[in-house]
Design a protein around this motif. Structure first.
Motif, mmCIF file in Angstrom:
data_model
loop_
_atom_site.group_PDB
_atom_site.id
_atom_site.type_symbol
_atom_site.label_atom_id
_atom_site.label_comp_id
_atom_site.label_asym_id
_atom_site.label_seq_id
_atom_site.Cartn_x
_atom_site.Cartn_y
_atom_site.Cartn_z
ATOM 1 N N UNK A 1 -10.955 -50.839 -39.584
ATOM 2 C CA UNK A 1 -11.935 -51.299 -38.545
ATOM 3 C C UNK A 1 -10.866 -51.776 -37.324
ATOM 4 N N UNK A 2 -9.859 -52.589 -37.483
ATOM 5 C CA UNK A 2 -9.185 -52.942 -36.176
ATOM 6 C C UNK A 2 -8.619 -51.551 -35.761
ATOM 7 N N UNK A 3 -8.064 -50.753 -36.217
ATOM 8 C CA UNK A 3 -7.357 -49.348 -35.673
ATOM 9 C C UNK A 3 -8.476 -48.681 -35.021
ATOM 10 N N UNK A 4 -9.780 -48.717 -35.502
ATOM 11 C CA UNK A 4 -10.797 -47.974 -34.981
ATOM 12 C C UNK A 4 -11.160 -48.584 -33.631
ATOM 13 N N UNK A 5 -11.148 -49.912 -33.617
ATOM 14 C CA UNK A 5 -11.369 -50.658 -32.229
ATOM 15 C C UNK A 5 -10.292 -50.174 -31.427
ATOM 16 N N UNK A 6 -8.896 -50.522 -31.879
ATOM 17 C CA UNK A 6 -8.021 -50.115 -31.182
ATOM 18 C C UNK A 6 -8.039 -48.774 -30.452
ATOM 19 N N UNK B 1 -5.790 -48.708 -26.735
ATOM 20 C CA UNK B 1 -4.651 -49.251 -26.899
ATOM 21 C C UNK B 1 -3.584 -48.409 -27.291
ATOM 22 N N UNK B 2 -2.185 -48.482 -27.053
ATOM 23 C CA UNK B 2 -0.969 -47.671 -27.509
ATOM 24 C C UNK B 2 -0.621 -47.676 -28.788
#
Length: 215
Positions: free
Chosen positions: A42-47, A52-53
Motif C-alpha cells: 500500500x505504501x508503494x502504491x501511495x508512492x 516519488x522517486x
C-alpha cells in the motif's frame, strides 16, 4: 512487475526476520509477515500516486514498538511540508550516506548470518550449501550488471520482452539468487539427520503464537 514483487517479497521477509532478531523478539509468524508486506505494498502504491522517486522499504532497527514508528512517521510527514528541513537533509554529503549504509547493511548481513548458529555448521552439507549460495548470490547478479552495462540489455535477450524483464529482474537481486540456490540445494542434497542439521528443533518452538498453530 511480478518479478519486482517477487524480489521485494523475499527481501522484505528477510528484513522482517532480521528486525525481530535485533529487537530480541521471537520470529514473526506468517500472518504478521503477510500483514507487513501488504502494508508495504500500500505504501508503494501511495508512492506512485504522489510521484516519488523511490518506493517504500523495510527499516531494520532494534525498535520493537509500533508507537515509536508511528511518531517517527508523523515527524517525517510534518517536516516534509517544510522545505527548509528537506534542504537540510539534501545538503548531507554522499560519503556520509555511504558510511551509514555500510554500517546498516553490514549489520543486517551479520544478523542474517547469526541464524546459521541454530544449524549444524559442522556438517559438510550445510557448509557446501552456505558457501555456494553466498558465492553465486554475489557473482550471478554482478555478471548480469556487467553484461547489461556493456551490451545495453540483460543476458536474457529474446523476442519476448516480458520474459527478458522477468528473468533479468530476478537475477539482478543478490538475496533472491542466494535464496533460490539455497532452497534448491537444501531440498535436493542427501542428509543424515535433516531436522537437527537444518535447525528445525529451534524453529518449531515458534510455530505457535497465542494458541494458534502456524503453517
Amino acid at each position: 512487475m511480478m518479478a519486482a514483487v517477487f524480489v521485494s517479497l523475499i527481501e522484505s521477509t528477510g528484513a522482517y526476520k532480521a528486525a525481530s532478531r535485533l529487537a530480541s523478539a521471537t520470529p514473526p509468524p506468517a500472518h504478521v509477515l503477510s500483514r507487513g508486506i501488504g502494508w508495504q505494498g500500500i505504501g508503494i502504491l501511495l508512492d506512485g500516486l504522489f510521484g516519488t522517486l523511490t518506493g517504500s522499504t523495510v527499516s531494520v532497527t532494534r525498535v520493537g514498538s509500533r508507537r515509536v514508528i508511528q511518531i517517527a512517521a508523523g515527524f517525517m510527514i510534518f517536516f516534509s511540508i517544510l522545505g527548509k528541513f528537506g534542504a537540510l537533509f539534501a545538503s548531507i554529503p554522499f560519503p556520509i550516506f555511504g558510511a551509514v549504509y555500510c554500517v546498516l547493511f553490514g549489520l543486517v548481513a551479520s544478523v542474517g548470518l547469526s541464524f546459521l548458529q541454530f544449524t549444524n555448521m559442522n556438517s559438510m552439507r550445510n557448509l557446501f550449501i552456505t558457501g555456494v549460495a553466498f558465492f553465486l548470490g554475489l557473482s550471478v547478479p554482478e555478471y548480469f550488471r556487467e553484461y547489461t552495462a556493456k551490451a545495453y540489455h540483460g543476458p536474457a535477450h529474446t523476442r519476448a520482452g516480458w520474459f527478458n524483464d522477468f528473468l533479468n529482474t530476478i537475477f539482478f537481486s543478490a538475496p533472491t539468487v542466494a535464496l533460490i540456490i539455497a532452497v534448491f540445494l537444501d531440498n535436493t542434497l542427501d542428509y543424515k539427520d535433516s531436522a537437527r542439521d537444518r535447525g528445525m528443533p529451534w524453529w518449531v518452538k515458534f510455530r505457535t503464537f497465542k494458541g494458534r498453530q502456524q503453517e
